[in-house]
Design an enzyme around this catalytic site. Structure first.
Site, PDB file in Angstrom:
ATOM      1  N   GLY A  23       0.760  -1.074   0.029  1.00 23.85           N
ATOM      2  CA  GLY A  23       0.030  -0.118  -0.011  1.00 23.85           C
ATOM      3  C   GLY A  23       0.891   1.416  -0.074  1.00 23.85           C
ATOM      4  O   GLY A  23       2.012   1.231   0.145  1.00 23.85           O
ATOM      5  N   GLY A  25       0.842   4.609   2.346  1.00 23.83           N
ATOM      6  CA  GLY A  25       0.367   5.286   3.424  1.00 23.83           C
ATOM      7  C   GLY A  25       0.594   6.742   3.184  1.00 23.83           C
ATOM      8  O   GLY A  25       0.921   7.522   1.965  1.00 23.83           O
ATOM      9  N   THR A  26       0.460   7.390   4.282  1.00 24.22           N
ATOM     10  CA  THR A  26       0.421   8.970   4.255  1.00 24.22           C
ATOM     11  C   THR A  26       1.795   9.363   4.006  1.00 24.22           C
ATOM     12  O   THR A  26       1.985  10.232   3.402  1.00 24.22           O
ATOM     13  CB  THR A  26      -0.065   9.479   5.624  1.00 24.22           C
ATOM     14  OG1 THR A  26      -1.381   8.957   6.036  1.00 24.22           O
ATOM     15  CG2 THR A  26      -0.117  11.028   5.862  1.00 24.22           C
ATOM     16  N   TYR A  27       2.732   8.553   4.517  1.00 21.25           N
ATOM     17  CA  TYR A  27       4.184   8.742   4.344  1.00 21.25           C
ATOM     18  C   TYR A  27       4.970   8.380   3.367  1.00 21.25           C
ATOM     19  O   TYR A  27       6.066   8.552   3.326  1.00 21.25           O
ATOM     20  CB  TYR A  27       4.754   8.596   5.769  1.00 21.25           C
ATOM     21  CG  TYR A  27       4.141   9.286   7.010  1.00 21.25           C
ATOM     22  CD1 TYR A  27       4.123  10.808   7.181  1.00 21.25           C
ATOM     23  CD2 TYR A  27       3.286   8.825   7.692  1.00 21.25           C
ATOM     24  CE1 TYR A  27       3.361  11.366   8.190  1.00 21.25           C
ATOM     25  CE2 TYR A  27       2.286   9.191   8.850  1.00 21.25           C
ATOM     26  CZ  TYR A  27       2.533  10.605   8.801  1.00 21.25           C
ATOM     27  OH  TYR A  27       1.952  11.210   9.728  1.00 21.25           O
ATOM     28  N   GLY A  28       4.407   7.417   2.576  1.00 26.67           N
ATOM     29  CA  GLY A  28       5.174   6.754   1.573  1.00 26.67           C
ATOM     30  C   GLY A  28       4.792   5.335   1.513  1.00 26.67           C
ATOM     31  O   GLY A  28       3.730   5.094   1.630  1.00 26.67           O
ATOM     32  N   VAL A  30       4.363   1.277   1.522  1.00 27.83           N
ATOM     33  CA  VAL A  30       4.576   0.187   2.650  1.00 27.83           C
ATOM     34  C   VAL A  30       4.767  -1.192   2.014  1.00 27.83           C
ATOM     35  O   VAL A  30       3.883  -1.507   1.215  1.00 27.83           O
ATOM     36  CB  VAL A  30       3.298   0.257   3.604  1.00 27.83           C
ATOM     37  CG1 VAL A  30       3.466  -0.787   4.797  1.00 27.83           C
ATOM     38  CG2 VAL A  30       2.854   1.620   3.942  1.00 27.83           C
ATOM     39  N   LYS A  45       7.835   0.587   6.292  1.00 20.67           N
ATOM     40  CA  LYS A  45       7.339   1.774   5.806  1.00 20.67           C
ATOM     41  C   LYS A  45       8.526   2.606   5.129  1.00 20.67           C
ATOM     42  O   LYS A  45       9.604   2.822   6.080  1.00 20.67           O
ATOM     43  CB  LYS A  45       6.687   2.616   6.882  1.00 20.67           C
ATOM     44  CG  LYS A  45       5.406   1.924   7.304  1.00 20.67           C
ATOM     45  CD  LYS A  45       4.395   2.750   7.945  1.00 20.67           C
ATOM     46  CE  LYS A  45       3.022   2.043   8.147  1.00 20.67           C
ATOM     47  NZ  LYS A  45       1.843   2.659   8.740  1.00 20.67           N
ATOM     48  N   ASP A 140      -3.757  12.097  13.443  1.00 22.70           N
ATOM     49  CA  ASP A 140      -3.956  11.510  12.099  1.00 22.70           C
ATOM     50  C   ASP A 140      -4.650  10.035  12.151  1.00 22.70           C
ATOM     51  O   ASP A 140      -4.509   9.220  11.318  1.00 22.70           O
ATOM     52  CB  ASP A 140      -2.886  11.612  11.207  1.00 22.70           C
ATOM     53  CG  ASP A 140      -3.648  11.401   9.856  1.00 22.70           C
ATOM     54  OD1 ASP A 140      -4.420  12.024   9.259  1.00 22.70           O
ATOM     55  OD2 ASP A 140      -2.641  10.687   8.870  1.00 22.70           O
TER      56      ASP A 140
END
Length: 326
Positions: A23, A25-28, A30, A45, A140
């Protein structure tokens, strides 16, 4: 390359095998991976930073390293923090399902069983209380970073990353970061906010677990605010001291006066409400406009809604915010 120790094991990227991308995610990105030393599955991540050229700020690395101390059965364990070639990898324990995916598997007619709703909400509050007592705010929280296992446990992921790295406006894939669980004080530009922002998010998630529909589905900050106002009424200084001083508060906001929250839980088909009185009372406490008056995680754990919960099989047992000497 630096690796930050966990249990005195110095990990490098070579200790992990990337298996597949699972996937963004918000930060990069995964990845699902395997720890070559233990053979355990992990989530890797790869953190994408805004300023790739400068590498990772040491403050972010320090801040994230502290998150390894957040060891609680309902918090996804951070196993290693690895810096390599200006890339930051966070290695977490692996859970295959998030709450959103789990709810998507329910048929149209099916709702989360009331015991599961109560158990999940209690466990989320247990994790939140544990982190809040250590002065860590999530900021978040959403169904996508609540992970579930087949034993009925639910765990919070990405704790503290918002502060360490910041929340980008857009995700890796240019998909906009969801606003549906964001507290009104953040939407109105509050520069300083408290643990209450997480309690608001828990309220939104609690409501969504009961109805299978997001409560406030806005597609921009102003749309999100107005959807909240339409259901709860537009806030005034009377119920929220200081609201008119927030940077993005406008005196011209439409003045919705009525509260329609209860209507959102009426199931036309059965003629019943999807939340009982105690559950609804807890929800009202979580969705109080004034963050100073919003229920805290510790108070929520002692709410009458949880009087009859069987905590014997829960990962953190009957923990209700008692401070443990560590």
């Amino acid at each position: 390359m630096t690796a930050i120790r966990k249990n005195d094991m110095n990990y490098t990227l070579d200790d992990f095998t990337k298996l597949e991308k699972i996937g963004e995610g918000t930060y990069g990105v995964v990845y699902k991976g395997r720890n070559r030393r233990t053979q355990a599955m992990v989530a890797m991540k790869k953190i994408r930073l805004e300023s790739e050229d400068e590498g990772v700020p040491s403050t972010a690395v320090r801040e994230i390293s502290l998150l390894k101390e957040l060891q609680h059965p309902n918090v996804v364990g951070l196993e290693a923090v690895i810096m390599q070639e200006n890339r930051l990898y966070l290695i977490f324990e692996f859970l295959s399902y998030d709450l959103k995916r789990y709810m998507d598997t329910l048929s149209k007619e099916e709702y989360l069983p009331s015991e599961t709703l109560k158990s999940y909400t209690f466990q989320i509050l247990q994790a939140m209380c544990f982190c809040h007592q250590r002065r860590v705010i999530h900021r978040d929280l959403k169904p996508q970073n609540l992970l579930v296992d087949e034993k009925g446990a639910i765990k919070l992921a990405d704790f503290g990353l918002a502060r360490a790295i910041g929340i980008p406006i857009r995700v890796y894939t240019h998909e906009v970061v969801t606003l549906w669980y964001r507290a009104p004080e953040i939407l109105m530009g509050a520069q300083r906010y408290s643990m209450g922002v997480d309690m608001w998010s828990i309220g939104c998630i609690f409501a969504e677990m009961a109805t299978k529909k997001p409560l406030f589905q806005g597609d921009s900050e102003i749309d999100e605010l107005f959807r909240i106002f339409r259901i709860l009424g537009t806030p005034t200084e009377l119920e929220w001291n200081g609201v008119e001083s927030l940077p993005d508060y406008k005196a011209t906001f439409p003045k919705w006066r009525e509260n329609f929250l209860r209507d959102k839980f009426y199931d036309k088909k059965s003629g019943n409400y999807l939340m009982d009185e105690d559950a609804f009372s807890l929800l009202e406490g979580l969705l109080i406009y004034d963050p100073a008056l919003r229920i805290s995680s510790k108070k929520a754990l002692h709410h009458p809604y949880f009087n009859d919960i069987d905590t014997s099989k829960l990962p953190a047992g009957n923990y209700r915010g008692e401070l443990q000497l560590e």
